[in-house]
Enzyme design. Structure first.
Site, PDB file in Angstrom:
ATOM      1  N   ASP A 170       5.784   3.689  41.050  1.00 47.64           N
ATOM      2  CA  ASP A 170       7.235   3.693  40.892  1.00 47.64           C
ATOM      3  C   ASP A 170       7.839   3.589  42.291  1.00 47.64           C
ATOM      4  O   ASP A 170       7.638   4.470  43.128  1.00 47.64           O
ATOM      5  CB  ASP A 170       7.673   4.978  40.188  1.00 47.64           C
ATOM      6  CG  ASP A 170       9.168   5.011  39.916  1.00 47.64           C
ATOM      7  OD1 ASP A 170       9.930   4.484  40.758  1.00 47.64           O
ATOM      8  OD2 ASP A 170       9.577   5.574  38.883  1.00 47.64           O
ATOM      9  N   LYS A 176      19.581   1.643  43.892  1.00 43.56           N
ATOM     10  CA  LYS A 176      19.482   2.544  45.037  1.00 43.56           C
ATOM     11  C   LYS A 176      19.519   1.694  46.320  1.00 43.56           C
ATOM     12  O   LYS A 176      20.561   1.145  46.647  1.00 43.56           O
ATOM     13  CB  LYS A 176      18.229   3.398  44.899  1.00 43.56           C
ATOM     14  CG  LYS A 176      18.357   4.361  43.702  1.00 43.56           C
ATOM     15  CD  LYS A 176      17.094   5.131  43.359  1.00 43.56           C
ATOM     16  CE  LYS A 176      17.341   6.008  42.133  1.00 43.56           C
ATOM     17  NZ  LYS A 176      16.109   6.562  41.562  1.00 43.56           N
ATOM     18  N   ARG A 180      20.147  16.713  50.142  1.00 41.86           N
ATOM     19  CA  ARG A 180      19.445  15.449  50.312  1.00 41.86           C
ATOM     20  C   ARG A 180      20.362  14.433  50.991  1.00 41.86           C
ATOM     21  O   ARG A 180      21.502  14.237  50.569  1.00 41.86           O
ATOM     22  CB  ARG A 180      19.029  14.949  48.921  1.00 41.86           C
ATOM     23  CG  ARG A 180      17.821  14.049  48.909  1.00 41.86           C
ATOM     24  CD  ARG A 180      17.434  13.717  47.491  1.00 41.86           C
ATOM     25  NE  ARG A 180      18.463  12.896  46.846  1.00 41.86           N
ATOM     26  CZ  ARG A 180      18.204  11.999  45.892  1.00 41.86           C
ATOM     27  NH1 ARG A 180      16.969  11.837  45.445  1.00 41.86           N
ATOM     28  NH2 ARG A 180      19.182  11.299  45.356  1.00 41.86           N
ATOM     29  N   PHE A 186       9.569  12.165  39.516  1.00 42.60           N
ATOM     30  CA  PHE A 186      10.927  12.118  38.959  1.00 42.60           C
ATOM     31  C   PHE A 186      10.774  12.353  37.449  1.00 42.60           C
ATOM     32  O   PHE A 186       9.900  11.760  36.813  1.00 42.60           O
ATOM     33  CB  PHE A 186      11.531  10.740  39.245  1.00 42.60           C
ATOM     34  CG  PHE A 186      12.972  10.615  38.863  1.00 42.60           C
ATOM     35  CD1 PHE A 186      13.981  10.924  39.765  1.00 42.60           C
ATOM     36  CD2 PHE A 186      13.320  10.189  37.590  1.00 42.60           C
ATOM     37  CE1 PHE A 186      15.317  10.798  39.404  1.00 42.60           C
ATOM     38  CE2 PHE A 186      14.666  10.067  37.228  1.00 42.60           C
ATOM     39  CZ  PHE A 186      15.658  10.371  38.138  1.00 42.60           C
TER      40      PHE A 186
END
Ligand SMILES: *Cc1c(COP(=O)(O)O)cnc(C)c1O
Length: 398
Positions: free
Chosen positions: A195, A221, A369, A126
């Site tokens: 992460d 998230k 996605r 990311f």
């Protein structure tokens, strides 16, 4: 009714996690973007209102003690701990993931043996992790070595200080081998920094079990903490005494209210704190974590795999030949909790999907996605999403 629709119904009926959906505020869209922003648990607004009116409005400054504000970062860290397989006392909540990547990575270089000058970084990370790692490397005199996670064992050497990896790739949904890679990094004498943004709350992480050194992750998230809710930092207990934060703010001081000119770090996870915690976001997160009470991450993982398998099967059955290709690994051991489909005209396709009530997201230029959040997404949702997608892609009868 089609065979797949019937199967979806049966799967939802047999799903022990299905009742959890009622804990969330949802509508009749299929929400497959909870890997970007988790849905709102129904009880959170009332709790936030109470924080505003009672704790801030009436108690004001007293709330730092009486309402537990001061200790919220480590208290909420202990609520996240079981979800990521950590014993209490090793996680502190606060700041963004970006800031925690900085803290963890600089601290990792300080924990690593003297004279090592390389930081290996997931080549497909990311972006924020990569940007921050590059700056941390410049500041500390290290060199960044971009590496595919699978190639980490070969890239490790006597110069490796630290390795920064994403547990699940945000774009493809590929799950990396945290146990194996952590073991390899540690065997090379380096520090493993993970992460967990796309794995925490979606699958078992096992931080303690697998001997992870340091980890960071976000809470908005799969943990449903709300937009911009604070991130967290895990420092394994064995490293806490030598964890040397590059951001030694006053709230990580051993005696913050002594207001001394010299810095003496607090013991334990608290050492990862920086400044005054963002209480409103943090307490919204704390309330939202109630939905995890009594929920085992193994059950979440089993449902997640069943959902992504079923969605892929429905896409295969419904979508016109050759219009989309999955870039998410078929092997369960390599799959996170999302399905990424490559599609030449991904941008207009996603816009149309959203217009038709199926909310996923787009990773430019060509990836659709779909995040599957097992606490509130069901099999009928997966079937409907695939059917609507097929329609958007031009299938005649979908
Ligand atoms: C979502 C995500 C982030 C987000 O970082 P912020 O500081 O919260 O903006 C960082 N890293 C990864 C791997 C992510 O998926």
């Amino acid at each position: 009714m089609s065979d797949l629709r019937e199967r979806a119904q049966a799967l939802d009926t047999g799903d022990a996690l299905a009742p959890l959906r009622e804990l969330f505020t949802l509508d009749d869209t299929v929400y497959l973007d909870g890997n970007s922003l988790g849905a709102l648990p129904r009880h959170v607004p009332a709790r936030v209102q109470e924080v505003l009116t009672r704790e801030w409005g009436e108690l004001r400054i007293r709330s730092w003690g009486e309402s537990g504000w001061w200790t919220a970062p480590e208290r909420i860290g202990d609520r996240i701990a079981p979800i990521v397989g950590a014993a209490a006392g090793q996680i502190v909540v606060g700041d963004s993931t970006s800031v925690n990547v900085f803290k963890a990575l600089v601290a990792a270089t300080r924990l690593a043996p003297e004279g090592r000058d390389e930081i290996l970084v997931d080549a497909r990370t990311f972006p924020t992790d990569g940007y921050i790692a590059a700056s941390a490397a410049r500041m500390t005199g290290h060199r960044i070595v971009p590496v595919d996670p699978a190639d980490v064992p070969d890239a490790l050497g006597p110069r490796t200080a630290a390795v920064l990896l994403n547990h699940v790739d945000y774009r493809s949904g590929r799950l990396h081998d945290l146990p194996g890679l952590t073991a390899a990094v540690r065997a090379a004498g380096a520090i493993a920094v993970w992460d967990l943004c796309h794995s925490a709350g979606a699958l078992p992480v096992g931080l303690d079990e697998h001997g992870v050194d340091l980890a960071v992750g976000c809470t908005y998230k799969y943990l449903n903490g709300g937009p911009g809710s604070p991130a967290y930092l895990y420092v394994a207990e064995r490293h806490q005494a030598s964890f040397d934060s590059p951001l030694p703010g006053w709230t990580s001081h051993a005696d913050p209210f002594a207001m001394t000119p010299g810095y003496t770090p607090a013991d334990g996870a608290v050492r990862g704190r920086v400044g005054t915690p963002d209480i409103l976001s943090m307490l919204a997160l704390e309330a939202s974590l109630d939905v995890w009470d009594g929920v085992g991450i193994e059950a979440v993982r089993a449902k997640s795999l069943a959902l992504t398998d079923f969605f892929l099967e429905c896409v295969e059955a419904y979508a016109p030949e050759g219009r989309v290709t999955s870039v998410t690994p078929a092997a369960h051991a390599e799959r996170g909790s999302q399905v990424a489909l490559r599609c030449d005209d991904a941008e207009p396709v996603m816009a149309e999907l959203i217009a038709r009530g199926v909310v996923g997201d787009l990773r430019r230029p060509d990836v659709l996605r779909f995040g599957f959040t097992p606490l509130y997404v069901g099999f009928a949702d997966a079937e409907r999403a695939a059917r609507v997608l097929a329609g958007v892609l031009g299938a005649p009868t979908a």
